[in-house]
Design an enzyme around this catalytic site. Structure first.
Site, PDB file in Angstrom:
ATOM      1  N   GLY B  53       0.847  -1.191   0.000  1.00  0.00           N
ATOM      2  CA  GLY B  53       0.000   0.000   0.000  1.00  0.00           C
ATOM      3  C   GLY B  53       0.881   1.239   0.000  1.00  0.00           C
ATOM      4  N   LEU B  54       0.302   2.351   0.380  1.00  0.00           N
ATOM      5  CA  LEU B  54       1.107   3.579   0.374  1.00  0.00           C
ATOM      6  C   LEU B  54       2.343   3.408   1.243  1.00  0.00           C
ATOM      7  CD1 LEU B  54      -1.515   6.414   0.506  1.00  0.00           C
ATOM      8  CD2 LEU B  54      -0.134   5.621  -1.393  1.00  0.00           C
ATOM      9  N   ALA B  55       2.168   2.817   2.406  1.00  0.00           N
ATOM     10  CA  ALA B  55       3.303   2.690   3.310  1.00  0.00           C
ATOM     11  C   ALA B  55       4.315   1.691   2.751  1.00  0.00           C
ATOM     12  CB  ALA B  55       2.803   2.255   4.682  1.00  0.00           C
ATOM     13  N   HIS B 277     -17.274   6.177   9.938  1.00  0.00           N
ATOM     14  CA  HIS B 277     -17.497   7.274   9.002  1.00  0.00           C
ATOM     15  C   HIS B 277     -18.994   7.494   8.820  1.00  0.00           C
ATOM     16  CE1 HIS B 277     -17.151   9.769   5.492  1.00  0.00           C
ATOM     17  NE2 HIS B 277     -15.846   9.772   5.616  1.00  0.00           N
ATOM     18  N   SER B 295     -18.198  10.482  -0.180  1.00  0.00           N
ATOM     19  CA  SER B 295     -17.318  11.513   0.345  1.00  0.00           C
ATOM     20  C   SER B 295     -18.017  12.388   1.369  1.00  0.00           C
ATOM     21  CB  SER B 295     -16.806  12.395  -0.782  1.00  0.00           C
ATOM     22  OG  SER B 295     -16.151  13.502  -0.221  1.00  0.00           O
ATOM     23  N   ARG B 341     -16.778  13.708  12.397  1.00  0.00           N
ATOM     24  CA  ARG B 341     -17.245  12.376  12.022  1.00  0.00           C
ATOM     25  C   ARG B 341     -17.868  11.598  13.169  1.00  0.00           C
ATOM     26  NH1 ARG B 341     -12.290  10.047   8.235  1.00  0.00           N
ATOM     27  NH2 ARG B 341     -12.626  11.530   6.546  1.00  0.00           N
ATOM     28  N   HIS B 412     -14.523   2.455   9.265  1.00  0.00           N
ATOM     29  CA  HIS B 412     -13.763   3.026   8.171  1.00  0.00           C
ATOM     30  C   HIS B 412     -12.255   2.910   8.368  1.00  0.00           C
ATOM     31  CE1 HIS B 412     -12.735   5.748   5.020  1.00  0.00           C
ATOM     32  NE2 HIS B 412     -12.239   6.635   5.837  1.00  0.00           N
ATOM     33  N   GLU B 436      -1.165   2.185   8.300  1.00  0.00           N
ATOM     34  CA  GLU B 436      -2.305   1.938   9.191  1.00  0.00           C
ATOM     35  C   GLU B 436      -2.031   0.758  10.135  1.00  0.00           C
ATOM     36  OE1 GLU B 436      -6.076   1.875   7.111  1.00  0.00           O
ATOM     37  OE2 GLU B 436      -7.172   1.319   8.918  1.00  0.00           O
ATOM     38  N   LEU B 452      -3.349   8.999   4.450  1.00  0.00           N
ATOM     39  CA  LEU B 452      -2.474   8.920   3.275  1.00  0.00           C
ATOM     40  C   LEU B 452      -1.153   9.603   3.592  1.00  0.00           C
ATOM     41  CD1 LEU B 452      -5.038   9.682   0.434  1.00  0.00           C
ATOM     42  CD2 LEU B 452      -4.391   7.499   1.441  1.00  0.00           C
TER      43      LEU B 452
HETATM   44  C1  LIG Z   1     -12.950   3.969   1.405  1.00  0.00           C
HETATM   45  C2  LIG Z   1     -11.785   4.611   2.086  1.00  0.00           C
HETATM   46  C3  LIG Z   1     -11.459   5.935   1.818  1.00  0.00           C
HETATM   47  C4  LIG Z   1     -10.368   6.538   2.428  1.00  0.00           C
HETATM   48  N1  LIG Z   1     -10.085   7.834   2.131  1.00  0.00           N
HETATM   49  C5  LIG Z   1      -9.013   8.419   2.711  1.00  0.00           C
HETATM   50  C6  LIG Z   1      -8.675   9.765   2.384  1.00  0.00           C
HETATM   51  O1  LIG Z   1      -9.336  10.412   1.598  1.00  0.00           O
HETATM   52  N2  LIG Z   1      -7.593  10.306   2.954  1.00  0.00           N
HETATM   53  C7  LIG Z   1      -6.823   9.615   3.831  1.00  0.00           C
HETATM   54  O2  LIG Z   1      -5.832  10.157   4.286  1.00  0.00           O
HETATM   55  N3  LIG Z   1      -7.123   8.334   4.153  1.00  0.00           N
HETATM   56  C8  LIG Z   1      -8.190   7.721   3.619  1.00  0.00           C
HETATM   57  N4  LIG Z   1      -8.491   6.430   3.946  1.00  0.00           N
HETATM   58  C9  LIG Z   1      -7.590   5.664   4.812  1.00  0.00           C
HETATM   59  C10 LIG Z   1      -6.369   5.180   4.025  1.00  0.00           C
HETATM   60  O3  LIG Z   1      -6.748   4.822   2.732  1.00  0.00           O
HETATM   61  C11 LIG Z   1      -5.671   3.986   4.643  1.00  0.00           C
HETATM   62  O4  LIG Z   1      -5.492   4.178   5.970  1.00  0.00           O
HETATM   63  C12 LIG Z   1      -4.284   3.777   4.040  1.00  0.00           C
HETATM   64  O5  LIG Z   1      -4.369   3.725   2.657  1.00  0.00           O
HETATM   65  C13 LIG Z   1      -3.605   2.529   4.553  1.00  0.00           C
HETATM   66  O6  LIG Z   1      -2.419   2.311   3.817  1.00  0.00           O
HETATM   67  P1  LIG Z   1      -1.405   1.173   4.195  1.00  0.00           P
HETATM   68  O7  LIG Z   1      -0.263   1.295   3.274  1.00  0.00           O
HETATM   69  O8  LIG Z   1      -1.107   1.249   5.624  1.00  0.00           O
HETATM   70  O9  LIG Z   1      -2.143  -0.202   3.989  1.00  0.00           O
HETATM   71  P2  LIG Z   1      -3.004  -0.836   2.757  1.00  0.00           P
HETATM   72  O10 LIG Z   1      -3.114   0.098   1.629  1.00  0.00           O
HETATM   73  O11 LIG Z   1      -4.206  -1.368   3.371  1.00  0.00           O
HETATM   74  O12 LIG Z   1      -2.071  -1.993   2.264  1.00  0.00           O
HETATM   75  C14 LIG Z   1      -1.949  -3.206   2.917  1.00  0.00           C
HETATM   76  C15 LIG Z   1      -1.012  -4.077   2.128  1.00  0.00           C
HETATM   77  O13 LIG Z   1      -0.617  -5.171   2.899  1.00  0.00           O
HETATM   78  C16 LIG Z   1      -0.775  -6.364   2.217  1.00  0.00           C
HETATM   79  N5  LIG Z   1      -1.042  -7.388   3.198  1.00  0.00           N
HETATM   80  C17 LIG Z   1      -1.888  -7.338   4.240  1.00  0.00           C
HETATM   81  N6  LIG Z   1      -1.796  -8.460   4.954  1.00  0.00           N
HETATM   82  C18 LIG Z   1      -0.884  -9.222   4.351  1.00  0.00           C
HETATM   83  C19 LIG Z   1      -0.341 -10.505   4.619  1.00  0.00           C
HETATM   84  N7  LIG Z   1      -0.737 -11.214   5.661  1.00  0.00           N
HETATM   85  N8  LIG Z   1       0.574 -10.996   3.775  1.00  0.00           N
HETATM   86  C20 LIG Z   1       0.992 -10.306   2.696  1.00  0.00           C
HETATM   87  N9  LIG Z   1       0.526  -9.088   2.416  1.00  0.00           N
HETATM   88  C21 LIG Z   1      -0.394  -8.557   3.235  1.00  0.00           C
HETATM   89  C22 LIG Z   1      -1.865  -6.112   1.234  1.00  0.00           C
HETATM   90  O14 LIG Z   1      -1.731  -6.969   0.148  1.00  0.00           O
HETATM   91  C23 LIG Z   1      -1.594  -4.659   0.862  1.00  0.00           C
HETATM   92  O15 LIG Z   1      -0.627  -4.632  -0.145  1.00  0.00           O
HETATM   93  C24 LIG Z   1      -9.591   5.818   3.353  1.00  0.00           C
HETATM   94  C25 LIG Z   1      -9.910   4.496   3.629  1.00  0.00           C
HETATM   95  C26 LIG Z   1     -11.016   3.892   3.025  1.00  0.00           C
HETATM   96  C27 LIG Z   1     -11.378   2.513   3.412  1.00  0.00           C
END
Ligand SMILES: Cc1cc2nc3c(=O)[nH]c(=O)nc-3n(C[C@H](O)[C@H](O)[C@H](O)COP(=O)(O)OP(=O)(O)OC[C@H]3O[C@@H](n4cnc5c(N)ncnc54)[C@H](O)[C@@H]3O)c2cc1C
Ligand code: HEM
Ligand code: HEM
Ligand code: SF4
Ligand code: F3S
Ligand code: FES
Lengths: 234, 647, 251
Positions: B53-55, B277, B295, B341, B412, B436, B452
């Site tokens: 993901g982003l992180a 949310h 939104s 929220r 959410h 996250e 994000l």
């Molecule tokens: C509908 C929605 C809208 C949102 N809108 C916003 C917004 O407008 N602004 C904002 O700041 N935030 C928003 N958020 C929150 C934000 O999107 C998330 O908190 C953030 O993207 C999480 O990023 P991440 O990199 O931590 O994890 P994720 O993007 O959830 O990535 C998780 C990764 O881990 C991998 N993974 C997980 N478990 C395993 C495992 N056991 N083995 C191998 N791989 C695994 C997955 O394949 C994936 O690649 C929103 C969230 C949702 C649900």
């Protein structure tokens, strides 16, 4: 990072012939050249309405193009060489790409896709083959005279009239012209797309132009057999 | 199985590794004090990154650029599909391009306050500082942010703050940011610097001699279990909102990676902090598989109401004005429909609990644009919200121009996660958690557009700087694949999967997930109370027992088996859910997303209890015994706690 | 609604597959297509049969994971993703054919799940802007004209679902590849790698076994994100330009 290790410098021409887009570019380029020839050819053919004198001397004049720099008929042979090269390149590229395209979809859908692309789009391959066969036949007919009922060198007017007295020759020609129309209807726009000349703002204009071009060429060519059949030309 | 109905208290957490001194200088100091790894040595060091993901995407690309060997995993078929892709609204950054008084300090202030004073000042300040670089980085990568006619970046305001600091790419900000990270990662994969394993799920953590040295993973296509060893492990596996079954998270988002790490020794912080949310499309029936977010911006022009009378089933257009209750405008006259929220969500729940909810099952409230259409004209409304209206209509087949939308709150985001220190390292040395998956920056409530920001801050800037310190202190030493800890982790994983396959009961995995979700939503959702939480804590172990007795997982473990994947995740949800309830039960105050009915002001607002609860609750897994609570006390030197009020 | 489904079942890439018929009852028109399959799968599990495997994740039309050919159309009759297709677009009693994406470059993994990693390799061959972390100039250093920014955005919307390949009679990835080329090549930030990008991506696309483009246009009709057909022309233009300039291509 090791991004540079795979860098190689194949010549642009090899890359061109080696890629799908490149081969398609060759098809589009040769297609456009053939198209230009056909526009000229069609206009030339219409001289038939000015009678045998005009038409035959026009045919004779064709052989004098480029004189005195070129010898008699040299220009014509240059043009023939170019056209043969075009047909061959166009055909070979079409053949190779078609094989590749088929291999890229080895298994068909059980539920056939409802046909959406236009008829012209779907008939490019068979239409092309028909055109290829037609060209061979047409050269044996009117250039070498081999298949022509009359076949007298230097008298194309008479040859043509002799040709179109025969019903199946009319049929072959008219069918080929329709195939040509369809081929151009998709081909002209397609060539613009392939050569990168299309854009969102031009898309509609290009499609319209393709339709007009296809219609004019088909009509222009078909006019001749029709005129002979109706006795307008004899 | 462990029981969570009780807990013990362990030693408080004293050192978070945050340097002291002025908050604005701490990040520089930490970076300066950190040991560096010689570039020539980086090639020998392997870092496992789980998640793209982003992180995770940002971290993988950056670590590979720095010269480390990266081995990366995600369960989707491509790193580009991580759940971050779904984020809509935008990303905050203290650029102050608007000259509207924004600054790093203000973003810091807003975030600490927004988190209801349950986050660490040092971390939040760093987040605000780094936010500025994130935008530069993303623009350089070609992220197509919205721009003005002059060619400069556009911003909007978001989530109740007074400055306009949210950068966005239409409604697809998460997608565009993620694609930027994915493309940077793809470049490194192509160059051989990142070894990418898509469709591969981490199922356990390998801890050798007290250090995280690798993971056990399952190839989801062949079912092969493999061990990957490394010098450090980074978890970027996202949030655990799907414990609730219905949430706005992607269907396959899950808690397995962090839960398995927790079981291997990583503390889990603040599990009860979940964000609900307010503006989601309500469920249409039992078949509902997930909820869709609309939104928040809709609340700028829409008016929220329910019928005055209970059980009024007339179509909304036939309910006359004086029989409607615009309850947010009534209760919060100054903020009206724009309250934060958590408040908006709770108010909706209250009116529905009173029996005044609308739509199927009475689980919904109206969001009405009739006034907005009268005032601005249909054209203007369409221009502003057209795509959202379209999405709503596609899902519900109702036309929001002529009939008020129905909305309802949904889970959410999860503010809780693995406990990490200032370096983003968990309590298991060599195990880092980012995005996250950790608990770090949002306290008890996250501000819109800040997740994000945090994911990218962690991935691009913070982790790549701090992990070097750990690696420099632990020079490369081949991990021993023959170590008993490796064999144990593999055996645990294999046994567990074999057990799931062998039960051959009479209930589907999904049915357990649904039941767990409904229970949690009821008792540990928008409002929590002692009795409810205790009820849940009684019920969850029973449900877990039933799960292991009655679940039916078809097929085998040596093929693509989506039910096996799901059952295995649900098994972990069934354990984590209990810790969430326990955490919620022990925290008898209300704060941010955690609302305890017992702790509210006379007018029904959340009441914090700073005297007793100004700490992070970091839970240690108790093995077969009860979980152990470690408190990390929070100090507020710069932003002084105040009680929120929106009345 | 009651429906008859004919679904492609194939246990693994090595085994042969076939269309298999199932009946589902009491389907609500508010269900999404995937929710309808969830219902079927729950029944299959309880009957002791293997549930149908299909890719999905966000169920919001943005991750690009889902995708199946429904009655011969990629993502079905509406211009959206399969997860956002609702059952109200079908009639009670319908027979619905469900097949996986079919293309040599997308081998079937199981049932309706295919391997789309070829797309990732196309991106890896140049679908990025080289901007190592920390090297970025101030974001406002290079203004981007709004028009270029809008073009870039529209093309960046591609979700990588693969419907274009599935719909194309030649299994061609031209629309997908052009979306990324146009996105990055229309931005000033993308200019330094403009030539190597398009040469690299097109070479990778060919290498992965996608077919060529005969300008059929099915791809753009199927694309849930509305990537327009003339984007392919734009990529062709970029490609020919790069060849003319003789930029070092990657093979
Ligand atoms: C509908 C929605 C809208 C949102 N809108 C916003 C917004 O407008 N602004 C904002 O700041 N935030 C928003 N958020 C929150 C934000 O999107 C998330 O908190 C953030 O993207 C999480 O990023 P991440 O990199 O931590 O994890 P994720 O993007 O959830 O990535 C998780 C990764 O881990 C991998 N993974 C997980 N478990 C395993 C495992 N056991 N083995 C191998 N791989 C695994 C997955 O394949 C994936 O690649 C929103 C969230 C949702 C649900
Ligand atoms: C030897 C006989 C021919 C064969 C086998 C043939 C075959 C084909 C095929 C298969 C295509 C590809 C269709 C597509 O990609 O959309 C094509 C395109 C085309 N053909 Fe022909 N064709 C032949 C003769 C001609 C002639 C005589 C002309 C001249 C008018 C012509 C003009 C074109 C044009 C302009 C295109 C479009 C090129 C492009 O899409 O970029 N072809 N032809
Ligand atoms: C009714 C329509 C047509 C008529 C009456 C016609 C007539 C002729 C005549 C009389 C010639 C001999 C010219 C000469 O040698 O002086 C000729 C040559 C030729 N025609 Fe046509 N033609 C027609 C359609 C076409 C079409 C549709 C094509 C292509 C698809 C075509 C391709 C050619 C070619 C390639 C030559 C050979 C040119 C040369 O030898 O230099 N013709 N045609
Ligand atoms: S171009 Fe359209 S159809 Fe093709 S992958 Fe992208 S979004 Fe899907
Ligand atoms: S459908 Fe195929 S042929 Fe070209 S225009 Fe689209 S890639
Ligand atoms: S499941 Fe994500 S696009 Fe359909």
């Amino acid at each position: 990072m090791a991004l540079a290790t795979r860098t190689a410098h194949p010549s642009a021409l090899r890359t061109l012939w080696g890629s799908t887009i490149g081969k398609k570019t060759v098809m589009a380029g040769t297609g456009v050249i053939m198209l230009l020839f056909l526009i000229a050819h069609m206009l030339g053919n219409l001289k038939i309405f000015f009678g045998p004198g005009d038409f035959n001397s026009y045919a004779a004049w064709l052989r004098t193009i480029g004189q005195p720099v070129l010898h008699h008929s040299w220009y014509l042979w240059l043009q023939r060489t170019a056209l043969v090269a075009c047909v061959v390149l166009h055909g070979v590229a079409a053949y190779q790409l078609s094989r590749r395209d088929r291999a890229a979809r080895p298994q068909r859908y059980a539920h056939r896709q409802p046909a959406r692309g236009s008829y012209a789009t779907r008939t490019m391959r068979w239409g092309g083959v028909i055109l290829g066969l037609f060209i061979v036949w047409h050269i044996l007919d009117l250039t070498t005279g081999t298949l022509n009922p009359r076949g007298e060198a230097g008298h194309p007017y008479e040859d043509i009239v002799a040709d179109f007295q025969v019903w199946y020759v009319d049929l072959i020609y008219i069918a080929a012209m329709l195939a040509l129309g369809l081929h151009i209807r998709h081909g002209f726009w397609s060539a613009a797309q392939t050569l990168g000349a299309n854009s969102r703002t031009r898309d509609r204009a290009l499609k319209a132009a393709a339709n007009v071009l296809a219609a004019v060429l088909t009509a222009g060519f078909v006019l001749v057999p029709v005129a002979v059949m109706t006795g307008l030309v004899n | 199985m462990t029981s969570y109905s009780d807990f013990t208290v362990g030693a408080p957490i004293a050192d978070t590794k945050a340097p002291d001194g002025p908050v604005a200088e701490r990040w520089d100091r930490r970076r300066f004090e950190a040991k560096l790894v010689n570039p020539a040595n980086r090639r020998k060091l392997t870092v496992i990154v789980v998640g793209t993901g982003l992180a995770g995407g940002a971290a993988g690309a950056t670590l590979a650029e720095q010269g480390y060997r990266v081995v990366q995993f995600c369960y989707q078929d491509s790193p580009r599909r991580a759940h971050s892709i779904a984020a809509q609204g935008g990303i905050n950054a203290a650029k102050d391009y608007r000259n509207d008084g924004d600054s790093v300090h203000r973003l810091f202030y807003d975030t600490v306050k927004g988190g209801d004073f349950r986050s660490r000042e040092s971390n939040v300040h760093r987040l605000a500082q780094v936010s500025v670089q994130i935008i530069d980085q993303c623009v350089a990568q070609g992220v197509p942010f919205a721009r003005e006619y002059g060619g400069l970046l556009d911003t909007r305001s978001f989530g109740g703050v007074q400055v306009s600091r949210t950068f966005y790419a239409r409604g697809q900000t998460g997608q565009q940011l993620l694609l930027g990270a994915y493309q940077a990662l793809s470049r490194q994969i192509d160059a051989g610097a990142v070894e990418m394993h898509p469709r591969t799920e981490m199922l356990d953590l390998v801890v050798i001699d007290g250090r995280a040295r690798g993971i056990v993973a399952r190839d989801l296509v062949t079912g092969r279990i493999s061990v990957h060893l490394a010098d450090a492990v980074v978890l970027a596996t996202g949030g655990y909102g799907n414990v609730f079954h219905l949430s706005t998270n992607a269907k396959n988002s899950n808690a397995t990676a962090i839960w398995r790490a927790h079981r291997r020794g990583a503390y889990f912080a603040n599990p009860c902090y979940t964000q609900i949310h307010p503006t989601c499309i309500p469920r249409s029936g039992d078949h509902q598989s997930k909820l869709t977010l609309m939104s928040e911006s809709l609340r700028n022009d829409g008016r929220i109401w329910v019928p005055r009378a209970k059980g009024d089933t007339r179509p909304p257009q036939q309910i006359p004005e004086h029989e409607r209750d615009y309850y947010l405008e009534r209760i919060y006259p100054s903020f009206g429909n724009l309250v934060p929220r958590d408040i908006a969500s709770r108010a909706a729940k209250n009116v529905c609990d009173e029996g005044r909810g609308v739509g199927p099952g009475g689980q919904g409230v109206y969001l009405d644009f009739a006034d907005a259409i009268d005032r601005m004209g249909r054209e203007k409304v369409a221009e502003k919200y057209g795509n959202l209206f379209e999405m709503y209509e596609r899902i519900t087949a109702e036309d929001p121009y002529t009939r008020p939308m129905r909305i309802y709150p949904a889970v959410h985001y999860t503010m809780g996660g693995l406990w990490v220190d200032y370096d983003l390292q968990t309590t298991v040395p060599g195990l880092f958690a980012i995005g996250e998956a950790n608990f770090s920056d949002h306290g008890a409530n996250r501000l819109g557009a800040s997740a994000l920001m945090q994911g990218l801050a962690d991935g691009y800037f913070v982790l790549p700087a701090t992990i070097g310190d750990y690696l420099a202190r632990h020079p490369h030493q081949e991990a021993d694949p023959g170590h008993p800890a490796v064999a144990e982790a593999v055996a645990d994983t294999e046994d567990r999967l074999a057990l799931l396959l062998s039960v051959d009961g009479d209930r589907t995995p999904e049915s357990f997930h649904r039941e767990l979700g409904a229970l949690l939503w009821e008792e540990c959702g928008m409002a929590r109370n002692d009795a409810g939480l205790r009820k849940a804590l009684d019920r969850i172990p029973q449900l877990r027992e039933e799960f292991w007795r009655r679940v039916r997982v078809p097929g085998t473990g040596t093929e693509l088996n989506q039910q096996l994947e799901k059952a295995n995740r649900i098994a972990d949800h069934l354990e984590l859910a209990e810790l969430m309830c326990l955490d919620a039960l022990h925290r008898t105050e209300s704060c941010g997303g955690h609302f305890r009915e017992e702790s509210q002001t006379p007018d029904g607002e959340a009441r914090r209890d700073d005297e007793h609860f100004s700490y992070v609750a970091a839970w240690e897994h108790g093995g077969d015994g009860a979980p152990v609570l470690h408190r990390e006390e929070l100090a507020f030197e710069y932003v002084h706690p105040t009680q929120r009020s929106y009345a | 609604m009651n429906l008859t489904l004919r679904i492609w079942r194939q246990r693994s890439s090595e085994q042969a597959g076939a269309m298999t018929t199932y009946e589902v009852r009491d389907i609500s028109p508010d269900m999404s297509f995937l929710e309808m399959l969830d219902v079927l799968n729950e029944e299959l599990i309880l009957r002791g049969e293997d549930p149908v495997a299909f890719d999905h994740d966000c169920r919001e039309g943005i991750c690009g994971a889902c995708g199946m050919v429904i009655n011969g159309q990629a993502h079905g009759p509406e211009r959206t993703t399969t997860c956002q297709l609702h059952m109200r677009h079908f009639q009670d009693g319908d027979t619905i054919d469900v097949e996986p994406w079919r293309a040599a470059a997308f081998p079937v993994v199981r049932d309706l799940v295919v391997d789309r990693s070829a797309f990732d390799r196309v991106i890896g061959a140049g679908g990025y802007i080289t901007a190592p972390t920390g090297s970025a100039p101030e974001a406002h250093a290079t203004p981007v004209p709004k028009e270029a920014a809008d073009t870039a955005f529209e093309h960046a919307e591609c979700i990588g679902c693969g419907a274009c390949v599935a719909a194309c009679p030649n299994g061609s990835a031209m629309l997908f590849t052009s979306a990324k080329v146009v996105h990055l090549n229309s931005l000033p930030q993308g200019a330094p790698e403009r030539e190597s990008r398009v040469l690299g991506m097109v070479a990778a696309m060919d290498e992965q076994g996608f077919g060529g483009c005969t300008n059929t246009g099915e791809c753009a009709t199927a694309c849930p994100k509305g990537i327009p057909l003339p984007s392919i022309a734009a990529m062709n233009r970029e490609y020919l330009r790069a060849l003319r300039k003789g930029a070092p291509g990657r093979v």
